[in-house]
Write a protein that holds these residues in place. Structure first.
Motif, PDB file in Angstrom:
ATOM      1  N   LEU A 137       0.827  -1.205   0.000  1.00  0.00           N
ATOM      2  CA  LEU A 137       0.000   0.000   0.000  1.00  0.00           C
ATOM      3  C   LEU A 137       0.866   1.262   0.000  1.00  0.00           C
ATOM      4  O   LEU A 137       0.491   2.280  -0.591  1.00  0.00           O
ATOM      5  N   ALA A 138       2.019   1.203   0.655  1.00  0.00           N
ATOM      6  CA  ALA A 138       2.930   2.346   0.638  1.00  0.00           C
ATOM      7  C   ALA A 138       3.468   2.583  -0.768  1.00  0.00           C
ATOM      8  O   ALA A 138       3.606   3.732  -1.211  1.00  0.00           O
ATOM      9  N   VAL A 139       3.775   1.498  -1.484  1.00  0.00           N
ATOM     10  CA  VAL A 139       4.232   1.628  -2.874  1.00  0.00           C
ATOM     11  C   VAL A 139       3.118   2.218  -3.735  1.00  0.00           C
ATOM     12  O   VAL A 139       3.322   3.168  -4.500  1.00  0.00           O
ATOM     13  N   GLU A 140       1.916   1.647  -3.623  1.00  0.00           N
ATOM     14  CA  GLU A 140       0.785   2.057  -4.457  1.00  0.00           C
ATOM     15  C   GLU A 140       0.472   3.545  -4.289  1.00  0.00           C
ATOM     16  O   GLU A 140       0.180   4.261  -5.256  1.00  0.00           O
ATOM     17  N   ASN A 141       0.522   4.005  -3.052  1.00  0.00           N
ATOM     18  CA  ASN A 141       0.215   5.407  -2.776  1.00  0.00           C
ATOM     19  C   ASN A 141       1.314   6.328  -3.302  1.00  0.00           C
ATOM     20  O   ASN A 141       1.034   7.392  -3.867  1.00  0.00           O
ATOM     21  N   TYR A 142       2.563   5.900  -3.142  1.00  0.00           N
ATOM     22  CA  TYR A 142       3.690   6.760  -3.506  1.00  0.00           C
ATOM     23  C   TYR A 142       3.767   7.028  -5.004  1.00  0.00           C
ATOM     24  O   TYR A 142       4.125   8.131  -5.425  1.00  0.00           O
ATOM     25  N   CYS A 143       3.438   6.019  -5.805  1.00  0.00           N
ATOM     26  CA  CYS A 143       3.722   6.154  -7.234  1.00  0.00           C
ATOM     27  C   CYS A 143       2.653   6.916  -8.004  1.00  0.00           C
ATOM     28  O   CYS A 143       2.786   7.086  -9.222  1.00  0.00           O
ATOM     29  N   GLU A 144       1.605   7.399  -7.356  1.00  0.00           N
ATOM     30  CA  GLU A 144       0.585   8.166  -8.084  1.00  0.00           C
ATOM     31  C   GLU A 144       0.384   9.548  -7.475  1.00  0.00           C
ATOM     32  O   GLU A 144       0.589   9.751  -6.287  1.00  0.00           O
ATOM     33  N   SER A 145      -0.010  10.486  -8.335  1.00  0.00           N
ATOM     34  CA  SER A 145      -0.237  11.866  -7.899  1.00  0.00           C
ATOM     35  C   SER A 145      -1.713  12.190  -7.718  1.00  0.00           C
ATOM     36  O   SER A 145      -2.056  13.305  -7.309  1.00  0.00           O
ATOM     37  N   TYR A 146      -2.584  11.240  -7.999  1.00  0.00           N
ATOM     38  CA  TYR A 146      -4.034  11.454  -7.995  1.00  0.00           C
ATOM     39  C   TYR A 146      -4.521  12.009  -6.652  1.00  0.00           C
ATOM     40  O   TYR A 146      -5.464  12.801  -6.580  1.00  0.00           O
ATOM     41  N   HIS A 147      -3.859  11.603  -5.559  1.00  0.00           N
ATOM     42  CA  HIS A 147      -4.342  11.964  -4.221  1.00  0.00           C
ATOM     43  C   HIS A 147      -3.851  13.326  -3.742  1.00  0.00           C
ATOM     44  O   HIS A 147      -4.247  13.784  -2.666  1.00  0.00           O
ATOM     45  N   LEU A 148      -3.002  13.988  -4.487  1.00  0.00           N
ATOM     46  CA  LEU A 148      -2.354  15.215  -4.000  1.00  0.00           C
ATOM     47  C   LEU A 148      -3.321  16.300  -3.509  1.00  0.00           C
ATOM     48  O   LEU A 148      -3.116  16.874  -2.427  1.00  0.00           O
ATOM     49  N   PRO A 149      -4.380  16.634  -4.266  1.00  0.00           N
ATOM     50  CA  PRO A 149      -5.214  17.762  -3.821  1.00  0.00           C
ATOM     51  C   PRO A 149      -5.844  17.565  -2.448  1.00  0.00           C
ATOM     52  O   PRO A 149      -6.095  18.548  -1.732  1.00  0.00           O
ATOM     53  N   TRP A 150      -6.097  16.324  -2.076  1.00  0.00           N
ATOM     54  CA  TRP A 150      -6.829  16.073  -0.831  1.00  0.00           C
ATOM     55  C   TRP A 150      -5.926  15.642   0.323  1.00  0.00           C
ATOM     56  O   TRP A 150      -6.204  15.944   1.464  1.00  0.00           O
ATOM     57  N   VAL A 151      -4.838  14.973   0.016  1.00  0.00           N
ATOM     58  CA  VAL A 151      -3.961  14.458   1.079  1.00  0.00           C
ATOM     59  C   VAL A 151      -2.792  15.399   1.344  1.00  0.00           C
ATOM     60  O   VAL A 151      -2.314  15.501   2.470  1.00  0.00           O
ATOM     61  N   HIS A 152      -2.329  16.106   0.303  1.00  0.00           N
ATOM     62  CA  HIS A 152      -1.179  17.017   0.439  1.00  0.00           C
ATOM     63  C   HIS A 152      -1.550  18.424  -0.043  1.00  0.00           C
ATOM     64  O   HIS A 152      -0.991  18.918  -1.032  1.00  0.00           O
ATOM     65  N   PRO A 153      -2.462  19.078   0.631  1.00  0.00           N
ATOM     66  CA  PRO A 153      -2.905  20.392   0.137  1.00  0.00           C
ATOM     67  C   PRO A 153      -1.779  21.425   0.086  1.00  0.00           C
ATOM     68  O   PRO A 153      -1.768  22.279  -0.804  1.00  0.00           O
ATOM     69  N   GLY A 154      -0.851  21.363   1.025  1.00  0.00           N
ATOM     70  CA  GLY A 154       0.253  22.319   1.001  1.00  0.00           C
ATOM     71  C   GLY A 154       1.135  22.127  -0.212  1.00  0.00           C
ATOM     72  O   GLY A 154       1.471  23.092  -0.918  1.00  0.00           O
ATOM     73  N   LEU A 155       1.507  20.889  -0.483  1.00  0.00           N
ATOM     74  CA  LEU A 155       2.319  20.579  -1.659  1.00  0.00           C
ATOM     75  C   LEU A 155       1.559  20.913  -2.937  1.00  0.00           C
ATOM     76  O   LEU A 155       2.106  21.492  -3.886  1.00  0.00           O
ATOM     77  N   ASN A 156       0.280  20.591  -2.946  1.00  0.00           N
ATOM     78  CA  ASN A 156      -0.540  20.823  -4.138  1.00  0.00           C
ATOM     79  C   ASN A 156      -0.787  22.306  -4.404  1.00  0.00           C
ATOM     80  O   ASN A 156      -1.176  22.686  -5.509  1.00  0.00           O
ATOM     81  N   SER A 157      -0.532  23.154  -3.414  1.00  0.00           N
ATOM     82  CA  SER A 157      -0.770  24.578  -3.611  1.00  0.00           C
ATOM     83  C   SER A 157       0.178  25.186  -4.637  1.00  0.00           C
ATOM     84  O   SER A 157      -0.132  26.203  -5.250  1.00  0.00           O
ATOM     85  N   TYR A 158       1.369  24.564  -4.820  1.00  0.00           N
ATOM     86  CA  TYR A 158       2.291  25.096  -5.829  1.00  0.00           C
ATOM     87  C   TYR A 158       2.686  24.044  -6.872  1.00  0.00           C
ATOM     88  O   TYR A 158       2.976  24.374  -8.011  1.00  0.00           O
ATOM     89  N   SER A 159       2.702  22.772  -6.487  1.00  0.00           N
ATOM     90  CA  SER A 159       2.942  21.698  -7.446  1.00  0.00           C
ATOM     91  C   SER A 159       1.616  20.963  -7.603  1.00  0.00           C
ATOM     92  O   SER A 159       1.349  19.969  -6.931  1.00  0.00           O
ATOM     93  N   ARG A 160       0.779  21.463  -8.502  1.00  0.00           N
ATOM     94  CA  ARG A 160      -0.596  21.026  -8.588  1.00  0.00           C
ATOM     95  C   ARG A 160      -0.724  19.679  -9.311  1.00  0.00           C
ATOM     96  O   ARG A 160       0.208  19.239  -9.989  1.00  0.00           O
ATOM     97  N   LEU A 161      -1.873  19.083  -9.161  1.00  0.00           N
ATOM     98  CA  LEU A 161      -2.130  17.818  -9.838  1.00  0.00           C
ATOM     99  C   LEU A 161      -1.845  17.940 -11.329  1.00  0.00           C
ATOM    100  O   LEU A 161      -1.226  17.057 -11.936  1.00  0.00           O
ATOM    101  N   GLU A 162      -2.280  19.034 -11.943  1.00  0.00           N
ATOM    102  CA  GLU A 162      -2.110  19.196 -13.387  1.00  0.00           C
ATOM    103  C   GLU A 162      -0.660  19.459 -13.793  1.00  0.00           C
ATOM    104  O   GLU A 162      -0.327  19.449 -14.995  1.00  0.00           O
TER     105      GLU A 162
END
Length: 381
Positions: free
Chosen positions: A202-227
């Motif tokens: 599960l740690a591998v599965e979560n790490y390799c995708e960016s789909y979760h960024l807006p909801w799990v990492h809002p601070g990171l997503n504020s400048y390195s956005r999903l798009e």
């Protein structure tokens, strides 16, 4: 006796595939099957070279129940041995320490060189007789585990059956050839551990995708956005994500980490995060890199050992500490997700889940690869 799970739908194209069945996250027998087929048969991460920085340094590890000894021999090479005496199987080194002379077994004092050779067998032929014709020292050295160092990670192939590391990981080595430079571990302030109540996959599965960024990492997503992210997919080898918007850490005085030398223009703003199958998570940036080594501890527990590396051995300590704290915050944000998915794997009606064909490509590749390893091993048995 292991009951083989049906992996047919896992191997389907992403639009019709299901994830691995629940048993692959909670069943002890399936965990043992994956240990052999996925982790022992491939190049798995064990440690980093900074764990044994000087000649004679030795550090014991337990990897999936196997006692191992990481050491730097007298020639300066990093090696991995089974941490047992060839006499009666006694553990040789219980705590990290410096080997000044030989590795001495605390039970009957059989001694080994740092190259693994059996060099002394006191009283083996009776009191005062240190040799015996039935004890051939040349064949009773420490059992060495096949190992390789890349990106300062010590990779091991326990079964000894994998292709050479440079062949098995040729695509990844080529992709990151620009980072084949000295990587300097930041020291004690640049390493930390996280304990997760989840299966390692599960740690591998979560790490390799960016789909979760807006909801799990809002601070990171504020400048390195999903798009701003892109998929990295190499079927059968690795998968992950990259971003075109990497923001360097800068302190109040305007200081930043020095860049790695010789990087192409791409890395002025880009960064990449790759899961090197099976259990090593890597990140590279213009000014630092990190490694996360996942150590499974049974079906539902995992230890993450995180290490940060820099281009210069003398980076600013305050800036390093800030960088460590920043990454620790990001990685901690993922804990509730992977632990929540682990609890979800106890829902009897769950079919492994579905994948977004647009967003989950890297995760589907990992599921497919795990299933392929299991099918290969099952076909050979």
């Amino acid at each position: 006796m292991t009951v083989f799970t049906d992996l047919t739908r896992v191997r389907n194209p992403i639009s019709s595939a299901n994830g691995l069945p629940n048993a692959h996250y909670i069943d002890p027998d399936i965990f043992t099957e994956e240990r052999d087929a996925v982790l022992f048969d491939n190049w798995s991460g064990l440690a980093v070279t900074a764990d044994v920085p000087e000649i004679g340094d030795a550090k014991p590890f337990t990897f999936l129940g196997m006692p191992l000894l990481l050491l730097r021999d007298k020639a300066g090479a990093v090696r991995v041995f089974q941490n047992i005496c060839r006499h009666r199987g006694m553990i040789l080194v219980a705590e990290p320490r410096k080997i000044e002379g030989a590795i001495r077994c605390p039970y009957h004092s059989w001694c080994y060189g740092t190259d693994g050779r059996l060099v002394s067998t006191p009283h083996v032929g009776g009191p005062g007789h240190n040799t015996h014709k039935g004890i051939d020292r040349d064949t009773l050295g420490l059992i060495e585990v096949r190992s390789h160092v890349w990106m300062n990670v010590v990779w091991i192939n326990v079964s000894g059956t994998a292709a050479p590391f440079e062949e098995a990981n040729a695509d990844l080595i080529a992709r990151w050839a620009e980072f084949d430079v000295p990587l300097h571990h930041g020291g004690a302030d640049s390493a930390f551990r996280l304990d997760l109540a989840c299966n390692w996959k599960l740690a591998v599965e979560n790490y390799c995708e960016s789909y979760h960024l807006p909801w799990v990492h809002p601070g990171l997503n504020s400048y390195s956005r999903l798009e701003d992210h892109y998929h990295i997919e190499s079927a059968g080898h690795f998968s992950g994500q990259g971003t075109w918007v990497y923001r360097q850490l800068i302190d109040d005085a305007g200081n930043r980490f020095p860049d790695f030398k010789g990087l192409s223009d791409k890395w002025d703003t880009a960064a990449e995060y790759i899961s090197a199958f099976p259990n090593v998570l890597l990140g590279v940036h213009r000014d630092h890199a990190f490694v996360i080594i996942l150590t499974p501890d049974g079906p539902e527990r995992t230890v993450e050992n995180i290490h940060l590396f820099y281009a210069d051995a003398q980076t600013d300590a305050d800036l390093r500490a800030r960088n460590t704290a920043q990454w620790k915050e990001v990685f901690r944000e993922d804990i509730f997700v992977v632990e929540g998915m682990q609890r979800g794997r106890h829902a009897s009606g769950f079919d492994g889940g579905r994948f977004s064909p647009a967003m989950d490509g890297p995760t589907h590749l990992f599921h497919d690869w795990v299933a392929a390893q299991l099918e290969r091993r099952r076909a050979a048995e």
